[in-house]
Design a protein around this motif. Sequence first.
Motif, PDB file in Angstrom:
ATOM      1  N   MET A 139     -13.019  40.080 117.374  1.00  0.00           N
ATOM      2  CA  MET A 139     -11.695  39.498 117.584  1.00  0.00           C
ATOM      3  C   MET A 139     -11.370  38.429 116.550  1.00  0.00           C
ATOM      4  SD  MET A 139     -11.240  39.265 121.643  1.00  0.00           S
ATOM      5  CE  MET A 139     -11.811  40.564 122.695  1.00  0.00           C
TER       6      MET A 139
ATOM      7  N   ILE B 151      -7.943  34.339 111.414  1.00  0.00           N
ATOM      8  CA  ILE B 151      -7.167  34.456 112.652  1.00  0.00           C
ATOM      9  C   ILE B 151      -8.098  34.817 113.803  1.00  0.00           C
ATOM     10  CG2 ILE B 151      -5.300  35.682 113.794  1.00  0.00           C
ATOM     11  CD1 ILE B 151      -4.103  36.172 111.029  1.00  0.00           C
ATOM     12  N   ASP B 152      -7.999  34.043 114.885  1.00  0.00           N
ATOM     13  CA  ASP B 152      -8.792  34.266 116.085  1.00  0.00           C
ATOM     14  C   ASP B 152      -7.900  34.922 117.138  1.00  0.00           C
ATOM     15  OD1 ASP B 152     -10.551  34.215 118.199  1.00  0.00           O
ATOM     16  OD2 ASP B 152     -10.508  32.041 118.457  1.00  0.00           O
ATOM     17  N   LEU B 153      -8.164  36.201 117.424  1.00  0.00           N
ATOM     18  CA  LEU B 153      -7.362  36.941 118.386  1.00  0.00           C
ATOM     19  C   LEU B 153      -7.907  36.855 119.806  1.00  0.00           C
ATOM     20  CD1 LEU B 153      -6.642  40.154 116.291  1.00  0.00           C
ATOM     21  CD2 LEU B 153      -5.162  38.177 116.620  1.00  0.00           C
TER      22      LEU B 153
ATOM     23  N   LEU C 242      -5.573  35.876 122.634  1.00  0.00           N
ATOM     24  CA  LEU C 242      -4.662  36.943 123.033  1.00  0.00           C
ATOM     25  C   LEU C 242      -5.331  37.889 124.019  1.00  0.00           C
ATOM     26  CD1 LEU C 242      -2.841  37.864 119.700  1.00  0.00           C
ATOM     27  CD2 LEU C 242      -1.890  36.722 121.686  1.00  0.00           C
TER      28      LEU C 242
ATOM     29  N   VAL D 128       0.708  42.853 123.323  1.00  0.00           N
ATOM     30  CA  VAL D 128      -0.076  42.092 122.341  1.00  0.00           C
ATOM     31  C   VAL D 128       0.152  42.649 120.939  1.00  0.00           C
ATOM     32  CG1 VAL D 128      -2.423  41.552 121.579  1.00  0.00           C
ATOM     33  CG2 VAL D 128      -1.831  41.367 123.994  1.00  0.00           C
TER      34      VAL D 128
ATOM     35  N   ILE E 116       1.924  40.800 117.695  1.00  0.00           N
ATOM     36  CA  ILE E 116       1.325  40.691 116.361  1.00  0.00           C
ATOM     37  C   ILE E 116       2.259  41.297 115.313  1.00  0.00           C
ATOM     38  CG2 ILE E 116      -0.601  41.464 114.915  1.00  0.00           C
ATOM     39  CD1 ILE E 116      -2.354  41.235 117.482  1.00  0.00           C
TER      40      ILE E 116
END
Length: 195
Positions: A57, A62-64, A67, A105, A109
């Motif tokens: 993730m 970027i840390d998803l 989400l 989600v 994005i």
Amino acid sequence: METVANIISGAASIYLILIFFRILISWFSGVEFGKPYRMLASVTDPYLNYFRRFRFMQVGAIDLSPLAGMLVLVVVADVFSSFARTGSITLGLVLGIILQSLWGVIGFILTLFTILVVIRFVAALMNASTVHPFLRTLDTIITPLMNLVHRTFFKGRFITFRTGLAITGALLIVVNILGSMLINQVALLLRSLPV
């Protein structure tokens, strides 16, 4: 039983709002928010840390994982809310909710990248300095996507940066619109299954 389902749905929704504020506040590094922030972090971080341990993730900078955590809460809130309304839960209903939540989600994005590409396109039209830290950050985020679009549609052909931005932005918008239409139809079909 419907009352319990409503309470669970409401609790999941409230917790979702707390997590949203926690994520929003984390964007302002270096600012001290004091005891309320520490309390919020102590309530939300254990849940978010569960998702942070999944390394797939992390996409570059970027840390998803937040989400993913929010997605789980949305699914829980929707399933229990539907149960409170109808008095029953079917596999099709759960699959439809999961599918729409996942697309939510992905749509988020896609919309975020569309906004970033539009901002960068406007900056390119205005001949803004590419050494500005904000524009360099934007380029770092959107260049991999632009390269993918270029490799897929323009193998071996040169296109200008502005053209690449315009095509990438248009493609993001089309994918978002068509994807939403398709996912909504499939989710309606799943929700109507009697199982």
